[in-house]
Design a protein around this motif. Sequence first.
Motif, PDB file in Angstrom:
ATOM      1  N   ASP A 123      -7.563 -41.109 -29.561  1.00 37.11           N
ATOM      2  CA  ASP A 123      -7.120 -42.422 -30.178  1.00 37.11           C
ATOM      3  C   ASP A 123      -7.856 -42.790 -29.368  1.00 37.11           C
ATOM      4  OD1 ASP A 123      -5.680 -42.307 -29.768  1.00 37.11           O
ATOM      5  OD2 ASP A 123      -3.899 -42.779 -31.107  1.00 37.11           O
ATOM      6  N   ASN A 124      -7.900 -43.410 -28.659  1.00 40.19           N
ATOM      7  CA  ASN A 124      -8.196 -44.377 -27.718  1.00 40.19           C
ATOM      8  C   ASN A 124      -6.865 -45.278 -27.042  1.00 40.19           C
ATOM      9  OD1 ASN A 124      -9.985 -45.782 -26.098  1.00 40.19           O
ATOM     10  ND2 ASN A 124     -10.056 -47.353 -27.294  1.00 40.19           N
ATOM     11  N   THR A 125      -6.159 -44.349 -27.592  1.00 41.57           N
ATOM     12  CA  THR A 125      -4.227 -45.226 -27.288  1.00 41.57           C
ATOM     13  C   THR A 125      -4.011 -44.516 -25.527  1.00 41.57           C
ATOM     14  OG1 THR A 125      -3.403 -44.710 -28.766  1.00 41.57           O
ATOM     15  CG2 THR A 125      -1.922 -44.827 -27.722  1.00 41.57           C
ATOM     16  N   PRO A 126      -3.987 -46.030 -24.792  1.00 46.42           N
ATOM     17  CA  PRO A 126      -3.599 -45.755 -22.832  1.00 46.42           C
ATOM     18  C   PRO A 126      -2.469 -44.737 -23.062  1.00 46.42           C
ATOM     19  CG  PRO A 126      -3.856 -47.599 -23.938  1.00 46.42           C
ATOM     20  CD  PRO A 126      -3.932 -46.649 -24.965  1.00 46.42           C
ATOM     21  N   ILE A 127      -2.315 -44.515 -22.111  1.00 41.75           N
ATOM     22  CA  ILE A 127      -1.161 -43.688 -21.688  1.00 41.75           C
ATOM     23  C   ILE A 127      -1.510 -44.093 -19.762  1.00 41.75           C
ATOM     24  CG2 ILE A 127       0.350 -41.634 -20.866  1.00 41.75           C
ATOM     25  CD1 ILE A 127       0.367 -41.916 -24.202  1.00 41.75           C
ATOM     26  N   ILE A 128       0.152 -43.990 -19.616  1.00 43.53           N
ATOM     27  CA  ILE A 128       0.324 -44.123 -18.478  1.00 43.53           C
ATOM     28  C   ILE A 128       0.525 -43.112 -17.742  1.00 43.53           C
ATOM     29  CG2 ILE A 128       0.849 -45.518 -16.354  1.00 43.53           C
ATOM     30  CD1 ILE A 128      -0.579 -47.370 -18.219  1.00 43.53           C
ATOM     31  N   VAL A 129      -0.181 -42.564 -16.792  1.00 43.21           N
ATOM     32  CA  VAL A 129       0.194 -41.847 -15.342  1.00 43.21           C
ATOM     33  C   VAL A 129       0.383 -41.575 -14.037  1.00 43.21           C
ATOM     34  CG1 VAL A 129      -0.976 -39.770 -17.625  1.00 43.21           C
ATOM     35  CG2 VAL A 129      -2.300 -40.974 -15.428  1.00 43.21           C
ATOM     36  N   GLY A 130       0.269 -41.122 -13.233  1.00 41.36           N
ATOM     37  CA  GLY A 130       0.115 -41.026 -11.649  1.00 41.36           C
ATOM     38  C   GLY A 130       1.916 -41.848 -11.113  1.00 41.36           C
ATOM     39  N   PHE A 131       2.939 -41.303 -11.059  1.00 43.75           N
ATOM     40  CA  PHE A 131       3.834 -41.457 -11.136  1.00 43.75           C
ATOM     41  C   PHE A 131       4.704 -40.988  -9.633  1.00 43.75           C
ATOM     42  CE2 PHE A 131       4.705 -42.714 -15.423  1.00 43.75           C
ATOM     43  CZ  PHE A 131       4.459 -44.459 -15.703  1.00 43.75           C
ATOM     44  N   GLY A 132       4.243 -40.874  -8.468  1.00 42.63           N
ATOM     45  CA  GLY A 132       4.082 -40.175  -7.890  1.00 42.63           C
ATOM     46  C   GLY A 132       4.943 -40.550  -6.823  1.00 42.63           C
ATOM     47  N   GLY A 133       4.702 -42.020  -6.357  1.00 38.56           N
ATOM     48  CA  GLY A 133       4.641 -42.903  -5.567  1.00 38.56           C
ATOM     49  C   GLY A 133       5.271 -44.776  -6.394  1.00 38.56           C
ATOM     50  N   ALA A 134       6.602 -43.876  -7.928  1.00 39.95           N
ATOM     51  CA  ALA A 134       7.586 -44.779  -8.598  1.00 39.95           C
ATOM     52  C   ALA A 134       8.670 -44.926  -8.076  1.00 39.95           C
ATOM     53  CB  ALA A 134       7.192 -44.007  -9.541  1.00 39.95           C
ATOM     54  N   GLU A 135       8.996 -46.217  -8.115  1.00 41.92           N
ATOM     55  CA  GLU A 135      10.817 -46.293  -7.581  1.00 41.92           C
ATOM     56  C   GLU A 135      11.453 -46.582  -8.575  1.00 41.92           C
ATOM     57  OE1 GLU A 135       9.711 -48.517  -4.637  1.00 41.92           O
ATOM     58  OE2 GLU A 135       8.922 -47.341  -2.679  1.00 41.92           O
ATOM     59  N   HIS A 136      12.406 -47.061  -8.465  1.00 40.72           N
ATOM     60  CA  HIS A 136      13.580 -47.867  -9.188  1.00 40.72           C
ATOM     61  C   HIS A 136      13.473 -49.653  -8.988  1.00 40.72           C
ATOM     62  CE1 HIS A 136      17.620 -48.632 -10.979  1.00 40.72           C
ATOM     63  NE2 HIS A 136      17.406 -49.478 -10.290  1.00 40.72           N
ATOM     64  N   HIS A 137      13.242 -49.787 -10.376  1.00 40.94           N
ATOM     65  CA  HIS A 137      13.051 -51.266 -10.055  1.00 40.94           C
ATOM     66  C   HIS A 137      14.152 -52.132 -11.431  1.00 40.94           C
ATOM     67  CE1 HIS A 137      10.001 -54.789 -10.224  1.00 40.94           C
ATOM     68  NE2 HIS A 137      10.024 -54.607 -11.281  1.00 40.94           N
ATOM     69  N   ASP A 138      14.596 -53.045 -10.821  1.00 32.93           N
ATOM     70  CA  ASP A 138      14.789 -53.983 -11.701  1.00 32.93           C
ATOM     71  C   ASP A 138      15.107 -54.727 -11.750  1.00 32.93           C
ATOM     72  OD1 ASP A 138      17.450 -52.873 -11.650  1.00 32.93           O
ATOM     73  OD2 ASP A 138      18.379 -53.325  -9.871  1.00 32.93           O
ATOM     74  N   CYS A 139      13.292 -54.976 -13.173  1.00 28.62           N
ATOM     75  CA  CYS A 139      12.538 -56.168 -13.137  1.00 28.62           C
ATOM     76  C   CYS A 139      13.359 -57.161 -13.945  1.00 28.62           C
ATOM     77  CB  CYS A 139      11.630 -55.571 -14.488  1.00 28.62           C
ATOM     78  SG  CYS A 139       9.920 -56.462 -14.152  1.00 28.62           S
ATOM     79  N   HIS A 140      13.319 -58.399 -13.579  1.00 26.14           N
ATOM     80  CA  HIS A 140      13.475 -59.426 -13.509  1.00 26.14           C
ATOM     81  C   HIS A 140      11.775 -60.386 -13.625  1.00 26.14           C
ATOM     82  CE1 HIS A 140      17.694 -58.353 -12.674  1.00 26.14           C
ATOM     83  NE2 HIS A 140      16.586 -58.385 -11.576  1.00 26.14           N
TER      84      HIS A 140
END
Length: 230
Positions: free
Chosen positions: A177-194
């Motif tokens: 349905d052309n909805t985007p899904i985010i993938v590829g979290f092999g390098g993801a890190e904890h993040h306190d986003c401000h």
Amino acid sequence: MASLLLLTPASVDGSKPSDDDCFDFTSVDALQAVGARPEDGAHYSVDVTHLLHAAENIVYKGTLSLDGRRHSEVVCKIGRGRQLMERLRKEADQYRDKLADLQGRYVPTFVGLFEGEMEEGETGCLVLSYEGERMHESLYTSGVDFRKKVMDALVAIHQAGVRHGDFNEVSIVLRKDNTPIIVGFGGAEHHDCHLGIDVQFYEPQPHNQLVNCEEIYWACVIAAVWLPGV
């Protein structure tokens, strides 16, 4: 304990990967679950149909069966050796923890992480729901509604406490349905986003310091969110 058996034919999607590009699971007993959704003792099997990617990790698409019953299409991300195994474990932890509430909406659904000892060494397989094909065009040239959905997904991921670490068009897959899904979290890190702003399209480009989140800032640039700064 739950287990997984990968059934990989000699020819995957019309091509036969070389020995260096493919793991031979036909001579290996089932991998054991490190983390999986269903109850302990479940038997998973994946009939591999496509080789999606071959680099440090091997990524297959296949059909998942649970206790002999066909279940769904999945992606199997395979790695061997201590370093790649550790990355798979960290990625699985992200899905089971901070990304848990976003599964199925913004990110794939976590099925399980399986590990086992092979002749080549320790091997792991991260199993996720298959959500679609990778994005091939530039995000910059995509329609505005699509770009808004991408940014909504990335902001939600940051609000959940995760920095993707390598966000670009390769990190986006498209559902039917052309909805985007985010993938590829092999390098993801904890993040306190401000994050210092609301991401609004077609407003003047703010200064990086005002945005206060480098990954969101550069994602907005890639997605052509703002009018050029003057």
